[in-house]
Design a protein around this motif. Structure first.
Motif, PDB file in Angstrom:
ATOM      1  N   GLY A 149       2.448   6.501   9.242  1.00  0.00           N
ATOM      2  CA  GLY A 149       3.430   5.869   8.351  1.00  0.00           C
ATOM      3  C   GLY A 149       3.385   4.350   8.334  1.00  0.00           C
ATOM      4  O   GLY A 149       4.407   3.706   8.082  1.00  0.00           O
ATOM      5  N   PHE A 150       2.199   3.785   8.588  1.00  0.00           N
ATOM      6  CA  PHE A 150       2.046   2.325   8.540  1.00  0.00           C
ATOM      7  C   PHE A 150       1.083   1.937   7.426  1.00  0.00           C
ATOM      8  O   PHE A 150       0.153   2.679   7.100  1.00  0.00           O
ATOM      9  CB  PHE A 150       1.505   1.790   9.878  1.00  0.00           C
ATOM     10  CG  PHE A 150       2.436   2.028  11.028  1.00  0.00           C
ATOM     11  CD1 PHE A 150       3.524   1.197  11.245  1.00  0.00           C
ATOM     12  CD2 PHE A 150       2.229   3.097  11.882  1.00  0.00           C
ATOM     13  CE1 PHE A 150       4.393   1.429  12.306  1.00  0.00           C
ATOM     14  CE2 PHE A 150       3.091   3.343  12.943  1.00  0.00           C
ATOM     15  CZ  PHE A 150       4.179   2.500  13.153  1.00  0.00           C
ATOM     16  N   GLN A 151       1.344   0.754   6.863  1.00  0.00           N
ATOM     17  CA  GLN A 151       0.375   0.152   5.955  1.00  0.00           C
ATOM     18  C   GLN A 151      -0.457  -0.805   6.807  1.00  0.00           C
ATOM     19  O   GLN A 151       0.003  -1.864   7.215  1.00  0.00           O
ATOM     20  CB  GLN A 151       1.070  -0.620   4.824  1.00  0.00           C
ATOM     21  CG  GLN A 151       0.088  -1.158   3.803  1.00  0.00           C
ATOM     22  CD  GLN A 151       0.773  -2.008   2.761  1.00  0.00           C
ATOM     23  OE1 GLN A 151       1.273  -3.095   3.069  1.00  0.00           O
ATOM     24  NE2 GLN A 151       0.812  -1.528   1.525  1.00  0.00           N
ATOM     25  N   VAL A 152      -1.688  -0.395   7.099  1.00  0.00           N
ATOM     26  CA  VAL A 152      -2.525  -1.128   8.050  1.00  0.00           C
ATOM     27  C   VAL A 152      -3.414  -2.128   7.309  1.00  0.00           C
ATOM     28  O   VAL A 152      -4.101  -1.772   6.345  1.00  0.00           O
ATOM     29  CB  VAL A 152      -3.397  -0.154   8.873  1.00  0.00           C
ATOM     30  CG1 VAL A 152      -4.286  -0.914   9.850  1.00  0.00           C
ATOM     31  CG2 VAL A 152      -2.509   0.835   9.627  1.00  0.00           C
ATOM     32  N   HIS A 153      -3.370  -3.369   7.772  1.00  0.00           N
ATOM     33  CA  HIS A 153      -4.173  -4.444   7.189  1.00  0.00           C
ATOM     34  C   HIS A 153      -5.244  -4.848   8.195  1.00  0.00           C
ATOM     35  O   HIS A 153      -4.932  -5.433   9.239  1.00  0.00           O
ATOM     36  CB  HIS A 153      -3.297  -5.658   6.858  1.00  0.00           C
ATOM     37  CG  HIS A 153      -2.272  -5.386   5.804  1.00  0.00           C
ATOM     38  ND1 HIS A 153      -2.341  -5.925   4.534  1.00  0.00           N
ATOM     39  CD2 HIS A 153      -1.144  -4.615   5.821  1.00  0.00           C
ATOM     40  CE1 HIS A 153      -1.309  -5.501   3.825  1.00  0.00           C
ATOM     41  NE2 HIS A 153      -0.569  -4.704   4.583  1.00  0.00           N
ATOM     42  N   LEU A 154      -6.492  -4.515   7.902  1.00  0.00           N
ATOM     43  CA  LEU A 154      -7.618  -4.906   8.749  1.00  0.00           C
ATOM     44  C   LEU A 154      -8.157  -6.215   8.185  1.00  0.00           C
ATOM     45  O   LEU A 154      -8.864  -6.234   7.179  1.00  0.00           O
ATOM     46  CB  LEU A 154      -8.700  -3.823   8.736  1.00  0.00           C
ATOM     47  CG  LEU A 154      -8.243  -2.405   9.113  1.00  0.00           C
ATOM     48  CD1 LEU A 154      -9.403  -1.430   9.001  1.00  0.00           C
ATOM     49  CD2 LEU A 154      -7.653  -2.375  10.524  1.00  0.00           C
TER      50      LEU A 154
END
Length: 257
Positions: free
Chosen positions: A38-43
């Motif tokens: 449930g996370f919006q992951v920014h690499l």
């Protein structure tokens, strides 16, 4: 500066910052796992790394500003910020300069102290690759092995290769500036830099980046911090023990969500 990033999933913003000579792509597998929770992951690729812009300027002050601007551009607030090694130093600087931006801070295998330059052999190997005529990844690995015996470290570094033109490989990072500014990579946090929110420090049991005597210094900058050591893991703790790493971070986030 418009940083390059790969964004995975939807939900609470979770930014991951790679280490020296790395790129956001190194975190793709774990990033996908976090996104499934449930996370919006920014690499994010930090300046002079990966696909982000090359610049003659390189410091933790600037890299912290880069992340602040990135969050403003993407309208990200109350973020979870994780950084490994050099990325951990950037993350610490972001948290102490822009605390309102951060919900939780996670620092992986780096302390807020000064580290002497210790990447000379790796930088020599990469310089050789930069100057060589490379037409295959196998050839690049063979040449790099003359400098670096550890297969895993070579594979990490070789992710920087891309096809610049047909039959010619090149390195993505701004190697000349990173060599010139390598002293900046080990810079300590300013004595007055503090962050009062919940922080997790994670170390590898076989790594010497965080020592017992560093605990007091960590607490002086991050009074609400906890240090967890993962046994049988080195500096690339997330790659060596990904399941343990993931579970510890999820337990920390759940506790303070």
């Amino acid at each position: 500066m418009q940083l390059y990033s790969k964004v995975i999933g939807e939900g609470k913003p979770f930014i991951i910052l790679h280490g020296f000579l790395g790129m956001g792509d190194n975190w793709k597998t774990l990033g996908k796992e976090f996104s499934e929770k449930g996370f919006q992951v920014h690499l994010v690729d930090q300046r002079n790394h990966g696909r982000s812009p090359h610049t003659d300027e390189f410091s933790y002050e600037l890299m912290a500003e880069d992340i602040k601007e990135y969050c403003e551009e993407k309208n990200l607030k109350d973020i979870i910020l994780l950084g490994h090694s050099m990325g951990g130093k950037t993350a610490m600087k972001v948290a102490t300069k822009y605390p309102d931006l951060i919900h939780n801070l996670i620092v992986v295998d780096i302390a807020p102290k000064y580290y002497e330059p210790h990447h000379q052999t790796i930088l020599e190997g990469l310089t050789m690759l930069q100057d060589a005529e490379l037409n295959s990844r196998g050839l690049a690995d063979e040449k790099l092995e003359e400098y670096i015996s550890e297969w895993g470290v070579r594979q990490f570094l070789l992710k920087n290769l891309y096809w610049k033109e047909k039959g010619k490989l090149a390195l993505r990072m701004n190697l000349d500036i990173l060599k010139e500014k390598v002293e900046s990579v080990g810079k300590a946090l300013e004595e007055s830099d503090t962050f009062e929110k919940d922080t997790l420090f994670l170390s590898g049991g076989n790594s010497n980046y965080i020592r017992k005597e560093d605990r007091e210094l960590i607490k002086s900058h991050f009074p609400k911090s906890n240090l967890v050591t993962i046994k049988d893991a080195g500096h690339w703790v997330h790659a060596e023990k990904p399941d343990d790493f993931f579970q510890i971070i999820m337990a920390f986030i759940d506790k303070f969500s």
